[in-house]
Design a protein around this motif. Sequence first.
Motif, PDB file in Angstrom:
ATOM      1  N   THR A  47       0.838  -1.208   0.000  1.00  0.00           N
ATOM      2  CA  THR A  47       0.000   0.000   0.000  1.00  0.00           C
ATOM      3  C   THR A  47       0.870   1.254   0.000  1.00  0.00           C
ATOM      4  O   THR A  47       0.616   2.215  -0.753  1.00  0.00           O
ATOM      5  N   GLY A  48       1.903   1.255   0.845  1.00  0.00           N
ATOM      6  CA  GLY A  48       2.800   2.409   0.875  1.00  0.00           C
ATOM      7  C   GLY A  48       3.484   2.640  -0.458  1.00  0.00           C
ATOM      8  O   GLY A  48       3.605   3.790  -0.923  1.00  0.00           O
ATOM      9  N   ALA A  49       3.935   1.564  -1.088  1.00  0.00           N
ATOM     10  CA  ALA A  49       4.612   1.701  -2.386  1.00  0.00           C
ATOM     11  C   ALA A  49       3.644   2.165  -3.468  1.00  0.00           C
ATOM     12  O   ALA A  49       4.049   2.862  -4.416  1.00  0.00           O
ATOM     13  N   SER A  50       2.360   1.816  -3.359  1.00  0.00           N
ATOM     14  CA  SER A  50       1.380   2.187  -4.390  1.00  0.00           C
ATOM     15  C   SER A  50       0.945   3.639  -4.297  1.00  0.00           C
ATOM     16  O   SER A  50       0.517   4.228  -5.293  1.00  0.00           O
ATOM     17  N   PHE A  51       1.059   4.224  -3.115  1.00  0.00           N
ATOM     18  CA  PHE A  51       0.528   5.576  -2.911  1.00  0.00           C
ATOM     19  C   PHE A  51       1.636   6.582  -2.581  1.00  0.00           C
ATOM     20  O   PHE A  51       1.474   7.461  -1.743  1.00  0.00           O
ATOM     21  N   GLY A  52       2.774   6.432  -3.231  1.00  0.00           N
ATOM     22  CA  GLY A  52       3.798   7.458  -3.181  1.00  0.00           C
ATOM     23  C   GLY A  52       4.806   7.311  -2.078  1.00  0.00           C
ATOM     24  O   GLY A  52       5.593   8.240  -1.850  1.00  0.00           O
ATOM     25  N   GLY A  53       4.815   6.208  -1.376  1.00  0.00           N
ATOM     26  CA  GLY A  53       5.779   6.070  -0.275  1.00  0.00           C
ATOM     27  C   GLY A  53       6.972   5.230  -0.654  1.00  0.00           C
ATOM     28  O   GLY A  53       7.485   4.462   0.164  1.00  0.00           O
ATOM     29  N   GLN A  54       7.445   5.356  -1.927  1.00  0.00           N
ATOM     30  CA  GLN A  54       8.560   4.523  -2.367  1.00  0.00           C
ATOM     31  C   GLN A  54       9.828   4.760  -1.568  1.00  0.00           C
ATOM     32  O   GLN A  54      10.654   3.862  -1.403  1.00  0.00           O
ATOM     33  N   ALA A  55       9.971   5.971  -1.067  1.00  0.00           N
ATOM     34  CA  ALA A  55      11.196   6.263  -0.316  1.00  0.00           C
ATOM     35  C   ALA A  55      11.298   5.418   0.947  1.00  0.00           C
ATOM     36  O   ALA A  55      12.389   5.013   1.364  1.00  0.00           O
ATOM     37  N   SER A  56      10.152   5.153   1.577  1.00  0.00           N
ATOM     38  CA  SER A  56      10.144   4.378   2.820  1.00  0.00           C
ATOM     39  C   SER A  56       9.884   2.898   2.582  1.00  0.00           C
ATOM     40  O   SER A  56      10.409   2.040   3.302  1.00  0.00           O
ATOM     41  N   PHE A  57       9.056   2.579   1.584  1.00  0.00           N
ATOM     42  CA  PHE A  57       8.608   1.193   1.389  1.00  0.00           C
ATOM     43  C   PHE A  57       9.187   0.530   0.141  1.00  0.00           C
ATOM     44  O   PHE A  57       8.954  -0.649  -0.084  1.00  0.00           O
ATOM     45  N   GLY A  58       9.912   1.294  -0.674  1.00  0.00           N
ATOM     46  CA  GLY A  58      10.439   0.728  -1.905  1.00  0.00           C
ATOM     47  C   GLY A  58       9.414   0.773  -3.025  1.00  0.00           C
ATOM     48  O   GLY A  58       8.286   1.231  -2.860  1.00  0.00           O
ATOM     49  N   ARG A  59       9.818   0.279  -4.196  1.00  0.00           N
ATOM     50  CA  ARG A  59       8.939   0.353  -5.378  1.00  0.00           C
ATOM     51  C   ARG A  59       8.117  -0.924  -5.567  1.00  0.00           C
ATOM     52  O   ARG A  59       7.124  -0.920  -6.269  1.00  0.00           O
ATOM     53  N   ASP A  60       8.536  -2.037  -4.963  1.00  0.00           N
ATOM     54  CA  ASP A  60       7.875  -3.323  -5.225  1.00  0.00           C
ATOM     55  C   ASP A  60       6.564  -3.446  -4.448  1.00  0.00           C
ATOM     56  O   ASP A  60       6.478  -3.047  -3.279  1.00  0.00           O
ATOM     57  N   VAL A  61       5.563  -3.998  -5.129  1.00  0.00           N
ATOM     58  CA  VAL A  61       4.284  -4.313  -4.485  1.00  0.00           C
ATOM     59  C   VAL A  61       4.079  -5.823  -4.546  1.00  0.00           C
ATOM     60  O   VAL A  61       4.586  -6.497  -5.445  1.00  0.00           O
ATOM     61  N   TYR A  62       3.280  -6.350  -3.591  1.00  0.00           N
ATOM     62  CA  TYR A  62       3.126  -7.802  -3.450  1.00  0.00           C
ATOM     63  C   TYR A  62       1.655  -8.245  -3.452  1.00  0.00           C
ATOM     64  O   TYR A  62       1.318  -9.272  -2.880  1.00  0.00           O
ATOM     65  N   PHE A  63       0.793  -7.451  -4.097  1.00  0.00           N
ATOM     66  CA  PHE A  63      -0.628  -7.808  -4.076  1.00  0.00           C
ATOM     67  C   PHE A  63      -0.883  -9.165  -4.732  1.00  0.00           C
ATOM     68  O   PHE A  63      -1.747  -9.921  -4.302  1.00  0.00           O
ATOM     69  N   ASP A  64      -0.142  -9.463  -5.796  1.00  0.00           N
ATOM     70  CA  ASP A  64      -0.327 -10.753  -6.461  1.00  0.00           C
ATOM     71  C   ASP A  64       0.110 -11.904  -5.556  1.00  0.00           C
ATOM     72  O   ASP A  64      -0.595 -12.904  -5.398  1.00  0.00           O
ATOM     73  N   SER A  65       1.291 -11.747  -4.930  1.00  0.00           N
ATOM     74  CA  SER A  65       1.766 -12.798  -4.023  1.00  0.00           C
ATOM     75  C   SER A  65       0.849 -12.928  -2.816  1.00  0.00           C
ATOM     76  O   SER A  65       0.571 -14.049  -2.339  1.00  0.00           O
ATOM     77  N   LEU A  66       0.363 -11.805  -2.314  1.00  0.00           N
ATOM     78  CA  LEU A  66      -0.503 -11.821  -1.129  1.00  0.00           C
ATOM     79  C   LEU A  66      -1.793 -12.588  -1.409  1.00  0.00           C
ATOM     80  O   LEU A  66      -2.183 -13.479  -0.645  1.00  0.00           O
ATOM     81  N   THR A  67      -2.473 -12.232  -2.504  1.00  0.00           N
ATOM     82  CA  THR A  67      -3.758 -12.882  -2.794  1.00  0.00           C
ATOM     83  C   THR A  67      -3.575 -14.349  -3.162  1.00  0.00           C
ATOM     84  O   THR A  67      -4.397 -15.200  -2.803  1.00  0.00           O
ATOM     85  N   MET A  68      -2.486 -14.662  -3.865  1.00  0.00           N
ATOM     86  CA  MET A  68      -2.230 -16.064  -4.204  1.00  0.00           C
ATOM     87  C   MET A  68      -1.930 -16.867  -2.944  1.00  0.00           C
ATOM     88  O   MET A  68      -2.409 -17.993  -2.768  1.00  0.00           O
ATOM     89  N   PHE A  69      -1.150 -16.247  -2.067  1.00  0.00           N
ATOM     90  CA  PHE A  69      -0.808 -16.887  -0.794  1.00  0.00           C
ATOM     91  C   PHE A  69      -2.061 -17.186   0.030  1.00  0.00           C
ATOM     92  O   PHE A  69      -2.258 -18.294   0.541  1.00  0.00           O
ATOM     93  N   VAL A  70      -2.950 -16.193   0.178  1.00  0.00           N
ATOM     94  CA  VAL A  70      -4.181 -16.381   0.942  1.00  0.00           C
ATOM     95  C   VAL A  70      -5.067 -17.438   0.294  1.00  0.00           C
ATOM     96  O   VAL A  70      -5.676 -18.270   0.973  1.00  0.00           O
ATOM     97  N   THR A  71      -5.140 -17.428  -1.021  1.00  0.00           N
ATOM     98  CA  THR A  71      -5.961 -18.418  -1.731  1.00  0.00           C
ATOM     99  C   THR A  71      -5.476 -19.831  -1.453  1.00  0.00           C
ATOM    100  O   THR A  71      -6.273 -20.735  -1.168  1.00  0.00           O
ATOM    101  N   PHE A  72      -4.174 -20.040  -1.546  1.00  0.00           N
ATOM    102  CA  PHE A  72      -3.636 -21.375  -1.301  1.00  0.00           C
ATOM    103  C   PHE A  72      -3.852 -21.803   0.154  1.00  0.00           C
ATOM    104  O   PHE A  72      -4.162 -22.970   0.426  1.00  0.00           O
ATOM    105  N   LEU A  73      -3.677 -20.863   1.083  1.00  0.00           N
ATOM    106  CA  LEU A  73      -3.899 -21.205   2.491  1.00  0.00           C
ATOM    107  C   LEU A  73      -5.344 -21.607   2.745  1.00  0.00           C
ATOM    108  O   LEU A  73      -5.624 -22.599   3.428  1.00  0.00           O
ATOM    109  N   LEU A  74      -6.284 -20.827   2.213  1.00  0.00           N
ATOM    110  CA  LEU A  74      -7.697 -21.136   2.422  1.00  0.00           C
ATOM    111  C   LEU A  74      -8.087 -22.425   1.726  1.00  0.00           C
ATOM    112  O   LEU A  74      -8.894 -23.207   2.255  1.00  0.00           O
ATOM    113  N   ALA A  75      -7.537 -22.667   0.533  1.00  0.00           N
ATOM    114  CA  ALA A  75      -7.840 -23.925  -0.164  1.00  0.00           C
ATOM    115  C   ALA A  75      -7.341 -25.120   0.644  1.00  0.00           C
ATOM    116  O   ALA A  75      -8.044 -26.129   0.792  1.00  0.00           O
TER     117      ALA A  75
END
Length: 795
Positions: free
Chosen positions: A215-243
């Motif tokens: 969230t920080g990287a998506s809304f202009g906080g690259q200086a503190s959070f970096g440029r990489d976002v993990y929404f794909d890994s997060l949702t895939m991770f949750v999906t596999f856990l719930l499955a």
Amino acid sequence: MNQAQALPPLDAIEVLTTAQVAGLDDPELLAHCIVEAPMGSSLRRIGLGLSGMYCAACAIAIEDALLKVPGVHEVQVQAASQRARILLDPQRAKLSQLVAAIQRAGYRAWPDSVARAGNERLRERRKLLWRLSVAAFCMMQIMMITTMQYVAGPQEIPPDLWNLMNWASWVLSLPVMCFSCGPFFAGAWRAAKQGRIAMDTPVAVGIAAMFVVSTGASFGGQASFGRDVYFDSLTMFVTFLLAGRWLESRARERVTQSLESLCVRLPEAVDRACGLDLARCDTESVPLSMLRHGDRVRVLAGQAFPADGQVLLGQTEVDEAMLTGESRSLARGPGQMVVAGSLNLLAPVWMSIERLGPDTRYQQIVSLVQQAMTEKPGWMKQADRFAGPFLWGVLLLAGLGAVVWQWIDPARSLWVAVSVLVVTCPCALSLAAPSALLAAAGAMAKQGILVRRIDAIEALAQVDQFYFDKTGTLTEGVLRLVGLVTRQGHVDASDGLPADLAVYWQAAAALAAQSQHPLSKSLVQAAQATHAGQTAGAWPVVALIDVREYAGQGVQGQDSQGVSWRLGSKVWALEGLELSDKDFINMAGDDARVWLAARSPVGQVDLDSVAGFIFDEAFREEARPAVERLAQLGCQSALLSGDHASRVDLAACYLGSGMSVAKAQATPEDKLQVMAQAQAQGHRVAVVGDGINDAPVLAKADVSIALDQGAALAQSQADLIVLGGRLLGVPLAVETARRAMRIVKQNLAWAALYNICCIPLALAGLLPPWLAGLGMAASSLGVVLNALRLGAVRK
């Protein structure tokens, strides 16, 4: 419908309503929950059903919460079956206090009911499926968006479009965070409020960290959070856990259903007679709670018998497979007994109620099943207590990994920490043993073997020495006619009484039919069996009048010609006859336990009418095959009996080379000494008995096995109870126990190997979070599916 099912739903709230408190504190409901009343104590053991549990740490949290309730002395919670057994003082601890304590810990509870438990599991699985569906749908949308980012890269996509894609992924991840991740955050929050750590804690921390950084990287906080976002890994991770969690819940239900199937046999209501004439009277439908001793009820075809009792009217066949392991249907008619929980297969019958509720054999079996579903071996309790420190170690290891990767590659620091948090979650380890032991108990129950102490499964797998009591255990407990002694000589009667000596056994059977003595019954049965195989003549041909029974002596009657017949002890039946010169009588010795003689009207004994009947114990049909099968399994078998040495030696010969004699004419003290010597030599000892005199040795054995037809004291000391006297259940239990412990070892090895291999990969940055989630889900599901192999019972 019973009260436990009629209660309003108890949601996961901290305060019960007034109506719920009043309903829970109803004395009748508490009585319904009692599964055991220890002798000589005012304490009672009750059962509660639970939901919302996912791991061993959940069980510990509930145990700790219940132990704080005044009046609670002991608590056992089993996460695999989601049940609790609580030893309490009913004068101090109320049901509402227990339920409220569990709800404050963040879980749901209700009076133990199999039907309610099934509904709760279905309800939770449906909610879990909704969460999984939402996560999977959002994951697919995010993957379609991020695919373009992976393929083209930030160099070919304008920054405003790149940010728009990140914002779209953020919006799609919100339902996953707010709805699909609910169980993980709720479990972690409950644990945090109580100052402990749960298995959901590492997962929740990892998910939250990924979302915050992305969230920080998506809304202009690259200086503190970096440029990489993990929404794909997060949702895939949750999906596999719930499955994985959903599939695991389905598999765990199959484990517990094999035991629960024993607990849902009784009908909710039955038809009770309103008049005296059963053929014409009206009926009223009443719940089981309104039945009383002596009530006459109609049981329809396909319905279970509601209580133990006697058939009054009608002929049918019943299925007692779930209660005794007997696979064949049994004929039942007027005067014959039926047991609660057995199924009426053919036609409606009327029965009289003789035993209800806890007094029935069915309810005693249910109590044993519930005990098996909540008990945990001592080593498993220690392992559960280790879960908390282990999880703190997981958090520390993840933190150290994140710090180290800040020096190596800061962009991958969070990625590595989340992978470590997920991959080290010990869900598979916590399920490895309970799932296998519960599956083993269920497999044994299907074959008519009830497990009273779950630790016994581990001990039984190591047993190499079996000691059997003889009388009532290997034998039927009744005597059968095996021989006949007359002036013409000794005749073997094992396969039936000879037709040329019909005058003897017909006269004897006519007298024995008027007596209730066990030997008289055996003689009548032998005569009836012989007559059924013969076509000529009628039985009995000897018509007697003025038949009288003399206590301790025998039965006497007179025929139409004035001849007096006596059947009974030698001294009484042959009274007045000089025995010293009668060789055939002297040769019979004490082997002939019942004698027959006819006297003329003047009192003279007719020597040609004298006959002695020889009885011996009837061995159970499965006795010899059971001993042979134990020998094939590498187990030694020996007789440890209080009977005469000659009879014990004959029994050992009959049972084959696999059976030896440990000691005959043994007192309870002798039996204990023999067993102690075997244990001192390094043997793991199992004792199979049925009598009161077997109770001390059953209590001291490594594994104790009792027959359900034996004394109540013997059953109270037993670890396993064999229903229906089916001795082949003993080697079957050994096989199942050994398979169960092999599966436990396989599960533990797999769970340990998974962690040993995956933790270094995660720390090395070679295991992305989504793959870690898939591995954790697959490992937990794998150990449960492996345990289900025990359901394939070998017959």
